[in-house]
Design an enzyme around this catalytic site. Structure first.
Site, PDB file in Angstrom:
ATOM      1  N   SER A  52       0.846  -1.198   0.000  1.00  0.00           N
ATOM      2  CA  SER A  52       0.000   0.000   0.000  1.00  0.00           C
ATOM      3  C   SER A  52       0.881   1.249   0.000  1.00  0.00           C
ATOM      4  CB  SER A  52      -0.895   0.024   1.244  1.00  0.00           C
ATOM      5  OG  SER A  52      -1.369   1.342   1.455  1.00  0.00           O
ATOM      6  N   HIS A  69      -0.942  -1.274  -4.331  1.00  0.00           N
ATOM      7  CA  HIS A  69      -2.237  -0.980  -3.682  1.00  0.00           C
ATOM      8  C   HIS A  69      -2.343   0.517  -3.459  1.00  0.00           C
ATOM      9  CE1 HIS A  69      -5.763  -2.208  -1.285  1.00  0.00           C
ATOM     10  NE2 HIS A  69      -5.425  -1.250  -0.452  1.00  0.00           N
ATOM     11  N   ASP A 122      -4.607   3.447  -2.059  1.00  0.00           N
ATOM     12  CA  ASP A 122      -5.752   3.739  -1.180  1.00  0.00           C
ATOM     13  C   ASP A 122      -6.311   5.119  -1.482  1.00  0.00           C
ATOM     14  OD1 ASP A 122      -4.034   1.929   1.292  1.00  0.00           O
ATOM     15  OD2 ASP A 122      -6.029   1.423   0.532  1.00  0.00           O
ATOM     16  N   MET A 153      -9.088   7.863  -0.596  1.00  0.00           N
ATOM     17  CA  MET A 153      -9.981   8.216   0.514  1.00  0.00           C
ATOM     18  C   MET A 153     -10.536   9.622   0.287  1.00  0.00           C
ATOM     19  SD  MET A 153      -7.691   6.852   3.678  1.00  0.00           S
ATOM     20  CE  MET A 153      -6.902   5.239   3.607  1.00  0.00           C
ATOM     21  N   HIS A 165      -8.092   0.824  -4.307  1.00  0.00           N
ATOM     22  CA  HIS A 165      -9.065   0.592  -3.231  1.00  0.00           C
ATOM     23  C   HIS A 165      -9.816   1.888  -2.979  1.00  0.00           C
ATOM     24  CE1 HIS A 165      -9.637  -0.501   1.316  1.00  0.00           C
ATOM     25  NE2 HIS A 165     -10.779  -0.465   0.640  1.00  0.00           N
ATOM     26  N   MET A 216     -12.165   4.062  -1.137  1.00  0.00           N
ATOM     27  CA  MET A 216     -12.880   4.296   0.115  1.00  0.00           C
ATOM     28  C   MET A 216     -13.567   5.661  -0.047  1.00  0.00           C
ATOM     29  SD  MET A 216      -9.921   2.777   2.588  1.00  0.00           S
ATOM     30  CE  MET A 216      -8.713   2.970   1.285  1.00  0.00           C
ATOM     31  N   MET A 270     -11.117  -6.388   4.862  1.00  0.00           N
ATOM     32  CA  MET A 270     -10.329  -5.425   5.664  1.00  0.00           C
ATOM     33  C   MET A 270     -10.138  -5.957   7.072  1.00  0.00           C
ATOM     34  SD  MET A 270     -10.842  -1.704   4.395  1.00  0.00           S
ATOM     35  CE  MET A 270      -9.214  -1.601   5.064  1.00  0.00           C
ATOM     36  N   ASP A 316      -6.309  -6.811   3.994  1.00  0.00           N
ATOM     37  CA  ASP A 316      -5.751  -5.468   3.981  1.00  0.00           C
ATOM     38  C   ASP A 316      -5.878  -4.804   5.348  1.00  0.00           C
ATOM     39  OD1 ASP A 316      -6.832  -2.486   2.104  1.00  0.00           O
ATOM     40  OD2 ASP A 316      -5.115  -2.856   3.407  1.00  0.00           O
TER      41      ASP A 316
HETATM   42  C1  DX5 Z   1      -6.547   1.413   5.295  1.00  0.00           C
HETATM   43  C2  DX5 Z   1      -6.026   0.984   3.932  1.00  0.00           C
HETATM   44  C3  DX5 Z   1      -4.959  -0.073   4.021  1.00  0.00           C
HETATM   45  C4  DX5 Z   1      -3.740   0.409   4.785  1.00  0.00           C
HETATM   46  C5  DX5 Z   1      -2.767  -0.727   4.986  1.00  0.00           C
HETATM   47  O1  DX5 Z   1      -7.758   2.098   5.136  1.00  0.00           O
HETATM   48  O2  DX5 Z   1      -7.065   0.453   3.155  1.00  0.00           O
HETATM   49  O3  DX5 Z   1      -4.575  -0.447   2.699  1.00  0.00           O
HETATM   50  O4  DX5 Z   1      -3.113   1.436   4.065  1.00  0.00           O
HETATM   51  O5  DX5 Z   1      -1.689  -0.206   5.698  1.00  0.00           O
HETATM   52  P1  DX5 Z   1      -1.052  -1.019   6.916  1.00  0.00           P
HETATM   53  O6  DX5 Z   1      -0.443  -2.242   6.298  1.00  0.00           O
HETATM   54  O7  DX5 Z   1      -0.045  -0.062   7.487  1.00  0.00           O
HETATM   55  O8  DX5 Z   1      -2.173  -1.349   7.852  1.00  0.00           O
HETATM   56 ZN    ZN Z   2      -6.471  -0.494   1.220  1.00  0.00          ZN
END
Ligand code: DX5
Ligand code: ZN
Length: 220
Positions: free
Chosen positions: A10, A35, A37, A39, A68, A70, A139, A177
């Site tokens: 990620s 990956h 993320d 948001m 991903h 969110m 998750m 994840d």
């Molecule tokens: C959280 C993300 C994850 C996160 C994983 O909302 O979806 O992908 O970045 O990071 P670690 O491995 O540090 O938990």
């Molecule tokens: Zn993620």
């Protein structure tokens, strides 16, 4: 069904002042997916990057962009993320009022479809769509931040999803994840995951030796 383990680092834990270099380093270190993320500060209490940034990162590597989302509502942004270069577009069922419609929208742009379950979200939310998607993202932390503690209570749900996918002989990857490290990665894989997402473990352990950390997560 893939039995080999894929690692999807990620970039939320990467150095955002040089994301392109970081992605190149992840490719050289043996990452299978990248990956990303996304948001929006609405679906989760944090804001990261959008399609404009992904578009600039796309030429850096040919590696799969495992995006991903969110964000909510998600439908109005599928086109932008598809055109930005995402390869897998994963959304949360709570972020759309019609899961079938979101799946169709992602398919319209010939992208792979992922559906993500938050730690407290039930399998029933997605069970009827498993034959229409390519990946389930389980998750193991509440979405929104990297560096959180792994929630082992998701393991029974992970085993159940694996069982359903095997029984129905579906070709769906199971990605986990959140909070994955060298101590819990074995149980995550034994419970059915074939794609491991990690941010903080990959970027922080062993003085940030990306290759070593990716290999350890894959082989542990
Ligand atoms: C959280 C993300 C994850 C996160 C994983 O909302 O979806 O992908 O970045 O990071 P670690 O491995 O540090 O938990
Ligand atoms: Zn993620």
């Amino acid at each position: 069904m893939d039995s080999i383990i894929k690692i999807s680092p990620s970039i939320l834990s990467a150095n955002f002042s040089k994301l392109g270099d970081e992605i190149l380093s992840l490719e050289k270190a043996g990452a299978d997916y990248i990956h990303i993320d996304v948001m929006d500060g609405h679906f989760v209490p944090n804001i990261t990057i959008g399609p404009e940034v992904i578009k600039r990162l796309r030429p850096v590597t040919k590696k799969t962009f495992d995006v991903h989302l969110m964000i909510a509502p998600v439908n109005n942004f599928i086109k932008d993320f598809a055109e930005s270069g995402a390869d897998i577009i994963t959304f949360h069922p709570e972020a759309t009022d019609n899961v079938d419609e979101t799946i169709k929208l992602i398919r319209k742009y010939n992208k792979k479809v992922g559906i993500s379950l938050k730690p407290k979200s039930k399998i029933s939310l997605i069970e009827n769509y498993l034959d229409k998607i390519d990946l389930v993202l389980i998750m193991s932390v509440e979405p929104g931040f990297g560096g959180q503690k792994f929630m082992p209570e998701i393991l029974p749900k992970l085993k159940e999803i694996k069982k359903i996918i095997n029984e129905r002989k579906l070709n769906v990857e199971i990605e986990v994840d959140g909070g994955i490290n060298f101590q819990n990665s074995k149980s995550v894989k034994e419970s059915g995951a074939n794609v491991i997402v990690s941010g903080s473990t990959i970027f922080k352990e062993n003085s940030g030796d990306l290759k070593k950390n990716i290999e350890l997560l894959r082989s542990n």
